[in-house]
Design a protein around this motif. Structure first.
Motif, PDB file in Angstrom:
ATOM      1  N   ALA A  82    -162.128  18.152  28.082  1.00 36.78           N
ATOM      2  CA  ALA A  82    -161.277  17.654  27.000  1.00 36.78           C
ATOM      3  C   ALA A  82    -161.592  16.171  26.831  1.00 36.78           C
ATOM      4  O   ALA A  82    -162.740  15.788  26.619  1.00 36.78           O
ATOM      5  N   SER A  83    -160.599  15.318  26.958  1.00 35.03           N
ATOM      6  CA  SER A  83    -160.778  13.881  26.779  1.00 35.03           C
ATOM      7  C   SER A  83    -159.457  13.213  27.112  1.00 35.03           C
ATOM      8  O   SER A  83    -158.395  13.850  27.086  1.00 35.03           O
ATOM      9  N   ALA A  84    -159.512  11.910  27.393  1.00 41.18           N
ATOM     10  CA  ALA A  84    -158.260  11.158  27.493  1.00 41.18           C
ATOM     11  C   ALA A  84    -157.462  11.295  26.204  1.00 41.18           C
ATOM     12  O   ALA A  84    -156.230  11.221  26.208  1.00 41.18           O
ATOM     13  N   ALA A  85    -158.161  11.535  25.084  1.00 37.52           N
ATOM     14  CA  ALA A  85    -157.497  11.739  23.798  1.00 37.52           C
ATOM     15  C   ALA A  85    -156.673  13.013  23.762  1.00 37.52           C
ATOM     16  O   ALA A  85    -155.875  13.209  22.846  1.00 37.52           O
ATOM     17  N   GLY A  86    -156.858  13.884  24.751  1.00 40.28           N
ATOM     18  CA  GLY A  86    -155.997  15.050  24.866  1.00 40.28           C
ATOM     19  C   GLY A  86    -154.670  14.751  25.544  1.00 40.28           C
ATOM     20  O   GLY A  86    -153.743  15.564  25.485  1.00 40.28           O
ATOM     21  N   LEU A  87    -154.588  13.577  26.176  1.00 43.21           N
ATOM     22  CA  LEU A  87    -153.382  13.180  26.906  1.00 43.21           C
ATOM     23  C   LEU A  87    -152.648  12.035  26.225  1.00 43.21           C
ATOM     24  O   LEU A  87    -151.421  11.971  26.242  1.00 43.21           O
ATOM     25  N   VAL A  88    -153.414  11.095  25.669  1.00 43.05           N
ATOM     26  CA  VAL A  88    -152.841   9.971  24.926  1.00 43.05           C
ATOM     27  C   VAL A  88    -153.465   9.991  23.535  1.00 43.05           C
ATOM     28  O   VAL A  88    -154.611  10.408  23.366  1.00 43.05           O
ATOM     29  N   HIS A  89    -152.717   9.537  22.546  1.00 42.26           N
ATOM     30  CA  HIS A  89    -153.105   9.836  21.166  1.00 42.26           C
ATOM     31  C   HIS A  89    -153.141   8.582  20.294  1.00 42.26           C
ATOM     32  O   HIS A  89    -152.212   8.307  19.539  1.00 42.26           O
ATOM     33  N   PRO A  90    -154.265   7.842  20.352  1.00 41.82           N
ATOM     34  CA  PRO A  90    -154.394   6.627  19.551  1.00 41.82           C
ATOM     35  C   PRO A  90    -154.424   6.934  18.057  1.00 41.82           C
ATOM     36  O   PRO A  90    -154.815   8.031  17.646  1.00 41.82           O
ATOM     37  N   PRO A  91    -154.028   5.957  17.229  1.00 34.25           N
ATOM     38  CA  PRO A  91    -154.083   6.146  15.774  1.00 34.25           C
ATOM     39  C   PRO A  91    -155.518   6.249  15.280  1.00 34.25           C
ATOM     40  O   PRO A  91    -156.467   5.874  15.960  1.00 34.25           O
ATOM     41  N   MET A  92    -155.668   6.786  14.100  1.00 32.02           N
ATOM     42  CA  MET A  92    -156.959   6.975  13.420  1.00 32.02           C
ATOM     43  C   MET A  92    -157.855   7.991  14.103  1.00 32.02           C
ATOM     44  O   MET A  92    -159.064   8.002  13.900  1.00 32.02           O
ATOM     45  N   MET A  93    -157.284   8.846  14.924  1.00 33.91           N
ATOM     46  CA  MET A  93    -158.068   9.863  15.622  1.00 33.91           C
ATOM     47  C   MET A  93    -157.374  11.223  15.568  1.00 33.91           C
ATOM     48  O   MET A  93    -157.410  11.990  16.529  1.00 33.91           O
ATOM     49  N   SER A  94    -156.743  11.529  14.457  1.00 33.62           N
ATOM     50  CA  SER A  94    -155.903  12.731  14.383  1.00 33.62           C
ATOM     51  C   SER A  94    -156.648  14.005  14.756  1.00 33.62           C
ATOM     52  O   SER A  94    -156.172  14.802  15.572  1.00 33.62           O
TER      53      SER A  94
ATOM     54  N   LYS B  88    -148.300   6.073  29.406  1.00 31.86           N
ATOM     55  CA  LYS B  88    -147.547   6.946  28.502  1.00 31.86           C
ATOM     56  C   LYS B  88    -146.426   7.667  29.242  1.00 31.86           C
ATOM     57  O   LYS B  88    -145.319   7.841  28.719  1.00 31.86           O
ATOM     58  N   ARG B  89    -146.695   8.094  30.469  1.00 29.97           N
ATOM     59  CA  ARG B  89    -145.696   8.850  31.232  1.00 29.97           C
ATOM     60  C   ARG B  89    -144.562   7.977  31.747  1.00 29.97           C
ATOM     61  O   ARG B  89    -143.396   8.383  31.720  1.00 29.97           O
ATOM     62  N   PHE B  90    -144.896   6.769  32.228  1.00 33.41           N
ATOM     63  CA  PHE B  90    -143.908   5.991  32.975  1.00 33.41           C
ATOM     64  C   PHE B  90    -143.530   4.667  32.324  1.00 33.41           C
ATOM     65  O   PHE B  90    -142.607   4.010  32.798  1.00 33.41           O
ATOM     66  N   ALA B  91    -144.234   4.268  31.269  1.00 35.47           N
ATOM     67  CA  ALA B  91    -143.898   3.017  30.571  1.00 35.47           C
ATOM     68  C   ALA B  91    -144.042   3.251  29.073  1.00 35.47           C
ATOM     69  O   ALA B  91    -144.782   2.555  28.378  1.00 35.47           O
ATOM     70  N   ARG B  92    -143.315   4.232  28.577  1.00 31.61           N
ATOM     71  CA  ARG B  92    -143.505   4.673  27.198  1.00 31.61           C
ATOM     72  C   ARG B  92    -143.301   3.567  26.157  1.00 31.61           C
ATOM     73  O   ARG B  92    -144.076   3.479  25.203  1.00 31.61           O
ATOM     74  N   PRO B  93    -142.280   2.691  26.296  1.00 29.17           N
ATOM     75  CA  PRO B  93    -142.163   1.626  25.288  1.00 29.17           C
ATOM     76  C   PRO B  93    -143.397   0.726  25.224  1.00 29.17           C
ATOM     77  O   PRO B  93    -143.838   0.340  24.137  1.00 29.17           O
ATOM     78  N   LEU B  94    -143.976   0.399  26.384  1.00 30.06           N
ATOM     79  CA  LEU B  94    -145.194  -0.409  26.412  1.00 30.06           C
ATOM     80  C   LEU B  94    -146.345   0.328  25.738  1.00 30.06           C
ATOM     81  O   LEU B  94    -147.107  -0.254  24.951  1.00 30.06           O
ATOM     82  N   TYR B  95    -146.482   1.601  26.043  1.00 33.08           N
ATOM     83  CA  TYR B  95    -147.525   2.433  25.435  1.00 33.08           C
ATOM     84  C   TYR B  95    -147.379   2.481  23.920  1.00 33.08           C
ATOM     85  O   TYR B  95    -148.351   2.292  23.178  1.00 33.08           O
ATOM     86  N   ASP B  96    -146.163   2.709  23.443  1.00 33.39           N
ATOM     87  CA  ASP B  96    -145.927   2.786  22.001  1.00 33.39           C
ATOM     88  C   ASP B  96    -146.256   1.463  21.308  1.00 33.39           C
ATOM     89  O   ASP B  96    -146.858   1.447  20.220  1.00 33.39           O
ATOM     90  N   ARG B  97    -145.875   0.348  21.930  1.00 33.50           N
ATOM     91  CA  ARG B  97    -146.178  -0.960  21.334  1.00 33.50           C
ATOM     92  C   ARG B  97    -147.688  -1.167  21.208  1.00 33.50           C
ATOM     93  O   ARG B  97    -148.172  -1.672  20.191  1.00 33.50           O
ATOM     94  N   GLN B  98    -148.422  -0.775  22.232  1.00 38.60           N
ATOM     95  CA  GLN B  98    -149.869  -0.948  22.192  1.00 38.60           C
ATOM     96  C   GLN B  98    -150.502  -0.091  21.091  1.00 38.60           C
ATOM     97  O   GLN B  98    -151.383  -0.551  20.359  1.00 38.60           O
ATOM     98  N   MET B  99    -150.057   1.150  20.963  1.00 38.07           N
ATOM     99  CA  MET B  99    -150.598   2.027  19.928  1.00 38.07           C
ATOM    100  C   MET B  99    -150.299   1.473  18.527  1.00 38.07           C
ATOM    101  O   MET B  99    -151.136   1.534  17.618  1.00 38.07           O
ATOM    102  N   ARG B 100    -149.102   0.892  18.355  1.00 39.35           N
ATOM    103  CA  ARG B 100    -148.740   0.360  17.042  1.00 39.35           C
ATOM    104  C   ARG B 100    -149.525  -0.912  16.715  1.00 39.35           C
ATOM    105  O   ARG B 100    -149.841  -1.172  15.544  1.00 39.35           O
ATOM    106  N   LYS B 101    -149.869  -1.682  17.754  1.00 41.82           N
ATOM    107  CA  LYS B 101    -150.728  -2.847  17.531  1.00 41.82           C
ATOM    108  C   LYS B 101    -152.102  -2.409  17.049  1.00 41.82           C
ATOM    109  O   LYS B 101    -152.681  -3.024  16.151  1.00 41.82           O
ATOM    110  N   VAL B 102    -152.625  -1.366  17.661  1.00 43.07           N
ATOM    111  CA  VAL B 102    -153.928  -0.837  17.239  1.00 43.07           C
ATOM    112  C   VAL B 102    -153.871  -0.397  15.782  1.00 43.07           C
ATOM    113  O   VAL B 102    -154.776  -0.681  14.975  1.00 43.07           O
ATOM    114  N   ALA B 103    -152.803   0.298  15.415  1.00 41.03           N
ATOM    115  CA  ALA B 103    -152.656   0.778  14.045  1.00 41.03           C
ATOM    116  C   ALA B 103    -152.512  -0.379  13.058  1.00 41.03           C
ATOM    117  O   ALA B 103    -153.076  -0.354  11.952  1.00 41.03           O
ATOM    118  N   GLU B 104    -151.781  -1.424  13.445  1.00 36.86           N
ATOM    119  CA  GLU B 104    -151.593  -2.566  12.560  1.00 36.86           C
ATOM    120  C   GLU B 104    -152.897  -3.313  12.333  1.00 36.86           C
ATOM    121  O   GLU B 104    -153.218  -3.712  11.200  1.00 36.86           O
TER     122      GLU B 104
END
Length: 258
Positions: free
Chosen positions: A123-135, A231-247
């Motif tokens: 699979a890929s790390a993309a199967g576990l965490v889901h960055p933007p622009m990679m739907s 993603k599992r244990f620091a979800r707010p940090l993970y979400d902020r990072q993904m949104r920075k990438v998207a921005e």
């Protein structure tokens, strides 16, 4: 000594896995879409049920069975949801997800008859965490993770083990398979692949070690492990990072369009 079949074996992680298995003394059949790959090679297009049937027949006729099936063949893809075409979605689903499904369906009856076997799905790390622009890529790789977990339970009563491999970017020719409407996303993915400090051999070494230990989830590099744990244990940090990438992607796209 195990009997091993590897798809996508002509290059990249597939070739590195073949080399590792051979070095460990196993019998290995490499498969890929090319007509001729030399000795211990079989043409196999993972989109073709007939090719899968031929691979099963080869293993039964020449080896009397199979011990390890490595569903490794795949392509790189990605793009913004309103840019990537539906034809591109169909292609990556057919190869990266349904190719794995076809392989499992082809060999599971044999494994059940043997009351033994091992399925390893790349699979890929993309199967576990889901960055933007990679739907599309995230979706198919998450599907492979889900399929692998399902089969790990479903096939356990038959003595069949299942692992799923989830690396982050590493140097390989996978970037050559990138094609599609979102050229900006393709260029970014190519850069991440080609500039990674990790090689296919590095990933293969950890994968084979994980197979020996029969680990279900094999995350073979630190960036992938850190992203998964975040993603599992620091979800707010993970979400902020993904949104920075998207921005940042939004800003680049608007600057280019403007």
């Amino acid at each position: 000594m195990s009997r091993v079949l590897v798809t996508g074996a002509a290059s990249g992680l597939g070739a590195a896995l073949v080399a590792r298995f051979v070095a460990d003394g196993h019998q290995v059949l490499g498969t890929d879409v090319a007509e001729d790959g030399g000795t211990s090679y079989l043409k196999l297009d993972v989109r073709s049920p007939a090719d899968w049937d031929a691979a099963v027949a080869w293993c039964e006729d020449n080896w009397g069975g199979l011990d390890i099936l490595v569903n490794n063949a795949g392509i790189a893809t990605g793009g913004r949801i309103d840019v990537e075409t539906l034809d591109e979605w169909d292609r990556v689903v057919d190869i990266n997800l349904m190719g794995v499904v076809r392989g499992c369906r082809a060999f599971v009856p044999l494994f059940k008859r043997q009351r033994s076997g091992y399925i390893v799905n790349t699979a890929s790390a993309a199967g576990l965490v889901h960055p933007p622009m990679m739907s599309s890529y995230n979706t198919v790789k998450a599907g492979v993770v889900a399929l692998s977990e399902t089969l790990s339970h479903e096939l356990r009563p038959y003595g069949v083990d299942v692992s799923v491999v989830c690396p982050s970017f590493f140097r390989t020719n996978l970037a050559d398979s990138i094609q599609g409407a979102d050229s900006a996303m393709g260029a970014t993915a190519r850069q991440l692949i080609e500039k990674s400090p990790r090689s296919a051999d590095d990933i293969a070494a950890v994968v084979v070690a994980g197979i020996k230990k029969k680990r279900h989830l094999i995350i073979p590099d630190r960036p992938a492990r850190m992203a998964y744990l975040s993603k599992r244990f620091a979800r707010p940090l993970y979400d902020r990072q993904m949104r920075k990438v998207a921005e940042r992607a939004r800003q680049r796209a608007e600057a280019k369009d403007g």
